[in-house]
Design an enzyme around this catalytic site. Structure first.
Site, short mmCIF file in Angstrom:
data_model
loop_
_atom_site.label_atom_id
_atom_site.label_comp_id
_atom_site.label_asym_id
_atom_site.label_seq_id
_atom_site.Cartn_x
_atom_site.Cartn_y
_atom_site.Cartn_z
N LYS A 90 6.08 10.26 -2.37
CA LYS A 90 6.89 9.72 -3.47
C LYS A 90 7.07 10.76 -4.57
O LYS A 90 8.17 11.00 -5.06
CB LYS A 90 6.26 8.45 -4.01
CG LYS A 90 7.11 7.75 -5.06
CD LYS A 90 6.53 6.40 -5.46
CE LYS A 90 7.38 5.75 -6.54
NZ LYS A 90 6.84 4.44 -6.95
N GLU A 136 -2.73 16.23 -0.27
CA GLU A 136 -2.91 16.19 1.18
C GLU A 136 -1.60 16.48 1.91
O GLU A 136 -1.56 17.26 2.87
CB GLU A 136 -3.44 14.81 1.62
CG GLU A 136 -4.82 14.47 1.12
CD GLU A 136 -4.82 13.70 -0.19
OE1 GLU A 136 -5.79 12.97 -0.44
OE2 GLU A 136 -3.84 13.84 -0.96
N GLY A 188 4.21 2.78 -3.22
CA GLY A 188 3.92 3.43 -1.96
C GLY A 188 3.52 2.47 -0.86
O GLY A 188 3.98 2.60 0.29
N ARG A 189 2.70 1.50 -1.18
CA ARG A 189 2.23 0.56 -0.14
C ARG A 189 3.27 -0.50 0.20
O ARG A 189 3.03 -1.35 1.05
CB ARG A 189 0.92 -0.09 -0.57
CG ARG A 189 0.92 -0.76 -1.94
CD ARG A 189 -0.51 -1.08 -2.36
NE ARG A 189 -0.63 -1.65 -3.69
CZ ARG A 189 -0.70 -0.93 -4.82
NH1 ARG A 189 -0.62 0.38 -4.76
NH2 ARG A 189 -0.85 -1.53 -5.99
N GLU A 196 -6.05 -2.13 -2.76
CA GLU A 196 -5.47 -1.28 -3.80
C GLU A 196 -4.72 -2.12 -4.83
O GLU A 196 -4.65 -1.76 -6.01
CB GLU A 196 -4.53 -0.25 -3.17
CG GLU A 196 -4.18 0.91 -4.09
CD GLU A 196 -3.53 2.06 -3.37
OE1 GLU A 196 -4.25 3.02 -3.01
OE2 GLU A 196 -2.31 2.02 -3.14
N HIS A 246 -16.78 -8.78 19.93
CA HIS A 246 -17.97 -8.08 20.42
C HIS A 246 -18.47 -7.08 19.39
O HIS A 246 -19.33 -6.25 19.71
CB HIS A 246 -17.64 -7.36 21.73
CG HIS A 246 -17.25 -8.29 22.83
ND1 HIS A 246 -18.16 -8.85 23.70
CD2 HIS A 246 -16.04 -8.79 23.20
CE1 HIS A 246 -17.53 -9.65 24.55
NE2 HIS A 246 -16.25 -9.63 24.27
N LYS A 291 -9.41 12.09 -7.65
CA LYS A 291 -8.48 13.22 -7.45
C LYS A 291 -8.69 14.29 -8.51
O LYS A 291 -8.70 15.49 -8.23
CB LYS A 291 -7.03 12.72 -7.51
CG LYS A 291 -6.59 11.88 -6.32
CD LYS A 291 -5.13 11.50 -6.48
CE LYS A 291 -4.63 10.69 -5.30
NZ LYS A 291 -3.20 10.33 -5.44
#
Length: 549
Positions: A207, A213, A268-269, A354, A385, A513
């Site tokens: 964005k 990263e 973003g999400r 978030e 399981h 960050k």
């Protein structure tokens, strides 16, 4: 100091009501109200949401709906769809429904209809997808693209990777998609060994276009490609950018034709519906991507117009609020009984935690009630399981969302019937449990001795009355996947609206960050670490001593 919400009449009524249900078992509610399933389920476009297995009564629901009205939920929903700046800390709208608006209805942000721009980018995506799949746009050697590598992190990765996997049955042959998100070089390295530089397209999604990263991974990918293609002009054929900051992308060498625009009112999400979904559109085709948007739009319209009493996201959110604030829940679980939905729990972790991991109200007031919960998940039947023992017999009350489809994309013998048998059985087992009397009868039928029965009885008795939602769809096609993701989006939004928190910022991500940037400078210069705490200093010193092979 108590907050206005926790001191409200509705909140206090719900607290008192919760105490009256302390010794009530859900199994008894089914015996008392034969129409319980009908009264506590909602249908929409081939999707069934059943919340009847939770410890809620008609009175519970009525009190929760009163709480929603008290907190002006209909007005807040209207404000969101009207483009008001409900993300108050960043002074932005939260208008992701505009990205999938399939109607002619204009949607305004700051007095301007955003739909022409949304449609322009969708058309740009369609033209680009056609160019890639037709072979009219090729790599530097003239060969058709066979692989797409999406470089992003957070919402720029989790949304597309989840939808790509969910829609794998609809993927076009001859075009593979890969996702790189981790700054760990292993992620990029292990992806690059799978692809050919001549036929690989990179989508760099960020964005801000400054995310560390993504920037580092993109630079390394470009360096890798440059070892094979030395002409800078031809390199550009292999890279496109998706960003809300096109100026930075231009400065990085991306031409306008290779930039797909976002807007600051897209979180973003919540961005998979935008050009962030370009890898999805490339692999399944724009028609299927449009069907994904249509399903989400249908859920948007339901959420926007349906009465609260019949509103699927609202009811789902109210049940979550009931569990977290009045039943002491601190975690919840999502279990999709579909292998193609294997990434859904991780996608929902970002969406939920978030958004709802906040300890202050939108006004800055510190809260005295819980918001959000730890979300876990794994596909069924694998999850059974792994952690279902705790769900059935643990000391914690952990609500579960069980998700399945009536039809399989890959019918194979009796596999799907067995899968759904487990889906139905787990919901029933969580609700019913197994009483002392039932367990005793079962052990007696096994002809065990009195001593053996006495020993096993407490271990094989299940209390039951464990909270459970069931979501059952006809088939997980693009339309249904769109509706399912939008359902969870709006569920989270409603929780934030009632809790009076900002569900659309994420300031808690920033401190780590900032500290990482400072520490990185120290690691790269071997500077002394005297300014930090003893633990961090000790860890860094250990690294500096041992970093060389």
């Amino acid at each position: 100091m108590s907050t206005k919400l926790s001191q409200s009449i509705c909140w206090q009524a719900l607290q008192s009501h919760a105490k009256t249900l302390e010794f009530t078992h859900v199994r008894d509610l089914f015996l008392k109200y034969p129409q319980r399933f009908k009264d506590f389920s909602v249908h929409l476009d081939g999707m069934l949401f059943d919340y009847s297995k939770n410890l809620v009564t008609h009175e519970t629901r009525e009190l929760l709906l009163q709480l929603a009205q008290q907190e002006r939920l209909p007005e807040k929903i209207k404000n969101m769809f009207n483009g008001e700046q409900i993300n108050n800390t960043e002074h932005r709208a939260a208008l992701h429904p505009a990205l999938r608006n399939q109607s002619a209805r204009p949607i305004y942000v700051d007095g301007q209809d955003v739909m022409p721009e949304v449609r322009r980018v969708l058309e740009q995506m369609r033209i680009f997808c056609n160019a890639i799949t037709s072979g009219s746009r090729t790599g530097y050697s003239g060969r058709r693209f066979t692989d797409i590598v999406n470089i992003g992190v957070g919402g720029s990765d989790l949304g597309p990777v989840t939808v790509s996997e969910a829609l794998k049955p609809y993927a076009k042959k001859g075009l593979r998609v890969h996702y790189v998100s981790n700054i760990d070089g292993t992620h990029l390295h292990d992806t690059l060994v799978l692809v050919n530089p001549e036929t690989t397209l990179f989508i760099v999604s960020s964005k801000t276009f400054t995310t560390q990263e993504t920037s580092v991974n993109a630079a390394s990918a470009r360096a890798w490609l440059k070892t094979n293609c030395h002409e800078e002009a031809l390199l550009a054929q292999h890279f496109v950018a998706v960003t809300a900051n096109p100026q930075v992308a231009q400065q990085a060498g991306y031409g306008d034709e290779n930039i797909f625009e976002l807007w600051d009112w897209v979180g973003g999400r919540y961005s998979v519906w935008s050009a962030i979904g370009l890898p999805v559109a490339l692999t399944v085709g724009m028609d299927n991507f449009t069907a994904l948007l249509s399903g989400a739009h249908a859920m948007d319209e339901h959420f926007r117009t349906a009465p609260l009493t019949e509103n699927m996201p609202v009811l789902m959110a109210l049940i979550a609020i009931w569990h977290i604030n009045f039943m002491g829940v601190r975690s919840n679980v999502v279990v999709p009984y579909d292998q193609y939905l294997k990434h859904l729990p991780v996608y929902l972790q970002q969406l939920d935690m978030e958004s709802l991991g906040k300890s202050v109200a939108s006004t800055g007031e510190e809260l005295d009630y819980a918001t959000g919960a730890t979300l876990l998940g794994k596909p069924g039947t694998n999850a059974q399981h792994a952690f279902f023992q705790l769900l059935h017999q643990g000391t914690q009350r952990v609500p579960v969302d069980l998700i399945a489809a009536c039809q399989s994309h890959n019918p194979m013998g009796s596999h799907h019937e067995i899968l759904l048998a487990n889906f139905f059985a787990q919901g029933e087992a969580l609700m019913r449990g197994r009483t002392y009397k039932e367990t005793h009868a079962e052990l007696l039928a096994q002809r065990l001795s009195k001593e053996q029965i006495a020993e096993l009885l407490p271990h094989k008795t299940f209390h039951g009355s464990k909270p459970c939602n069931s979501i059952l769809c006809k088939i997980f096609d693009p339309y249904t996947i769109g509706a399912l993701l939008a359902l969870y989006e709006h569920k989270v939004t409603v929780q934030g609206m009632i809790w009076n928190i900002n569900s659309f910022d994420q300031w808690g991500v920033e401190l780590g960050k900032q500290l990482a940037s400072n520490i990185l400078r120290q690691l790269q210069t071997d500077a002394p670490t005297d300014s930090m705490d003893e633990s961090t200093k000790g860890l860094i010193n250990f690294y500096q001593v041992n970093k060389k092979p």
